[in-house]
Structures are given as C-alpha cells and as structure tokens.
Design a protein around this motif. Sequence first.
Motif: not given
Length: 465
Positions: A111-119, A275-277, A282-286
């Motif tokens: 989830l961290f990588q998903k919300v911080l990157s579009r790759q 800190d990058r969040l 961050v709605s993907a964390f749902a």
Amino acid sequence: MDCNGLQDVVSSGCDERLFLNPKTGRNKYYLNPLDFHDVHYRGSCTCGSLTPFTQPIAVSALQRIQCSGQSELDQWAQEQCDRLQQLIGDNVAFDVFFGPSGSDLLYLPLLFQKVLSRQPLLNIVSCPEELGSGSNLAAEGRYHSENGPFDDFFEKGEQLSSDLNPRVVRLGARSTDGRIRSRHEEVHQVLSSYPGHSAIVNLVYGSKSGIEDDLNIIDPERNVLWTVDLCQFRADPLLIQELLAKGAMVLITGSKFYNAPPFCGALLVPCTWTDRLRGVDVSAFAMLSKIFARNDIPGHLEHVRQQFCYGNNSGLRLRWDCALAEMEAYDRLDKEKANQVIQSWNQAVLNALGEAEFFELMPDQEATNASIISFRVISGGEYFSHEELQALFASFVQREFANHYSFSRVFIGQPVRYGDRSFIRFALGSWAVRQLANTAAQDWRAEYEMVDALACEVDAFERGR
C-alpha cells in the motif's frame, strides 16, 4: 479469574488459525493458549501460549479492556508503541504499525508503494517456503484467510482490490539437496529485469529454520522499498536500528521467540517513509479496513486512520501486553549469559539428536540461528515426506506423557516443506532462556527426553504403517 472471558479475548482479533475446536478445546496448531502448564515448549511457529509469567499480565489486560472506552484504548496502543520504541532504541525515528499477524503486515508495504508511485508493483519475496502460512497469498495482495479479525468473511485467495495486483517473484531458500541458497545476486538480477516498476524487496533474517539473508544487499540509494522479515524476532535491537537507518521497514512479532500467545505483529517504519504520506491521497488504504484497526495506525497519521472502520482490536492489545512484558524481562537479562544458554542448549540438543535413531540434521545448520535446530526424519533408508511429517507432528504434540517423562506434553516447530522434501524443528524461546539462565546448574534432561519421545513416536508411526 474469568477463564472464559480471557479465553475469548486472547483468541480473538486474528483469523481462523486462532479458533478453538469445540471438541478438543485446541486450535489448528493443537494448542490452547491458556493450557500451558507442564508443556515442554520448543516451538518456533507463531502459535504460542501464555506462560506463568504472562498469565497475570493477560488477566490485568482483560480487566483493562473491560473498563476502557475508545479513548483509553487509543492511549493503550500508544503506550505499547512507546514501550516498543524504547526497547529498540531512539537512535532512528520510526513509527509502529500494529497488525494481527506477519502475513497481514505484508499488505502494508504494498500500500505504501501503491499510494506513493503510479508505476506497476514488483514484489520480490525471499525464502517464501519458510515464511508464515499465509504470506505467499498476502505478497500477491490476496486474502490469506477466510475470517477477518473483526468477524468479517473473506474469499481466501481473492484480491483485496482489483487495483492491487503486484508482479511477484519468489526466490527459494534452499536447493533440492537442502543447502541454503544465496539470493544476493538474484535480487539485483530481478530488479534489473523489471525496469519501470515500483519495487518491494522482502528479505528474511531468521526464517522458520533460522536462515539469515545477506542484509548488505540493502541499498538506501536505490529506489526500492526494502523490508526485512524479523518475525521470529531472534535478533539484537542494534541490528533493527541499523536496518531502520538504511530506510528498511522491519516486520516483527511477539509470539515466536518471545512466547506471547498468537497473534501479535508490528511493522516498524522509518519516518522517512511515513513523512511521504503527508499530502498524499491515501484512500487506497481503505482496502485494509477490515484487517487493521484505526489505533493500529500511528496517531499522527490521522488521514490514514480515517480509512479504517474499526477502532480497536482488543485481543491484539492483550497479546502485545504479554509480548512487551516478556521482551522487557529478557532485555534485563545479561546478554552474555543469554547467549551462553542458547549455545549450550544448541549443543545439548545436537548431542541428543546425534545419539538417537531416525534424525538427520539439515545442511548448513551452523549457518542458521543457534536457537533453532532443523532436521529431517529418516527410517528404513527413506526420508519422511511432508505429509508424513505433518501426521507425525500432529500425533506427537497431542501425545500425553504422564509418568513417562518430566513433562506431560511437548510442543515443537511445525514441518517446513522445501520442494518435495520437508524438515521439522526444535526452537528455544525467551521464557525458557530466562529460566535456564537463573538455574545454578543447567540440566538438559528434558531435552534428551524430548528427543527420545520423538524417536519413540517415529518408531510407533513406522510400525503403524
């Protein structure tokens, strides 16, 4: 003591692995967390039980649960975070994400990588056959269980979300002859093979058989989210500090080396990641809202907390109180004395296995953690298959040894499959180390009895074929 109330809470807040069979009163590991008296515990899986030390702590935690509202439970979670940070050290700023099990924690780096990157996501998993039973599904972003910690039902193997579909590359722990493989170069090769991906690399330091990946591979300059599975938690806090300083996330549990009842996990996340969040969607964390509670998430990440449905996981709070108390007690133990106990235990068990029939040590045993001993079972010139070891394990850990040995029951590590082969384990936990460290003269009679009892079980198994 309200045994029923304690049983209900200590076995709540995870998945079906904690459910008690109504006929036997035990879970799928053949244990009841409250039935620990006269059990010679030498297991290394996540299914532990209370001890004479943690039983009163669990009772106090139950009373606190019964008298607390949501704000008090939030404060409790923060207290546990503070205690854990104090044990590990404050040289590096990090946050604590609590979770029911190590398998559940594997969702968070995705989830961290998903919300911080579009790759697209690339998930590299080291030693997959020596991780928790649900970890391989979790690494794919799939539900690893049928029941959630808050009584929700899942379709095991289904994707948490159609938006979470990482490419997973698994790097096996052992070759077909059982020797430990080096995965250092493989990791670099896989990373180079998938340009344009947002990568997570899951390393292991202390697998089920004690395998330790080469952590020098972690490169803070590389655009990779490094995680280290320390779920066995058989490591010095200084190592954890070093990993966090390199920007790696660290997975721990309190229910393996530290003997807390299952399940109690935590992901330690360097603040350089949390800190990058800030200011990010961050709605993907749902999609994790039925697995983690709001107060499992650091309090300062309020926008992340808002994605979660449930306020608290009471069973998790109780189990972490037990784990933290044991961790703090072990931390007060002289480290040189503790290491001497572990080494002496290791040698005593190796001697006992060497004198017994049916057992053959796994290759590279000396390269693994000394508090875990892994071996295969051989009879009539043939090794036991994984299915045979599972049957042997089930009959052995349920056996009653009244008047035969110095214990009534034994619990050992579950069988581990690698390829078409399998091995079984003995492991020493912190409670046993502390008891042995406080005796004037160490007595290894129970270890020899354990090996003898298992040899007798193998003999009976063979005659019953």
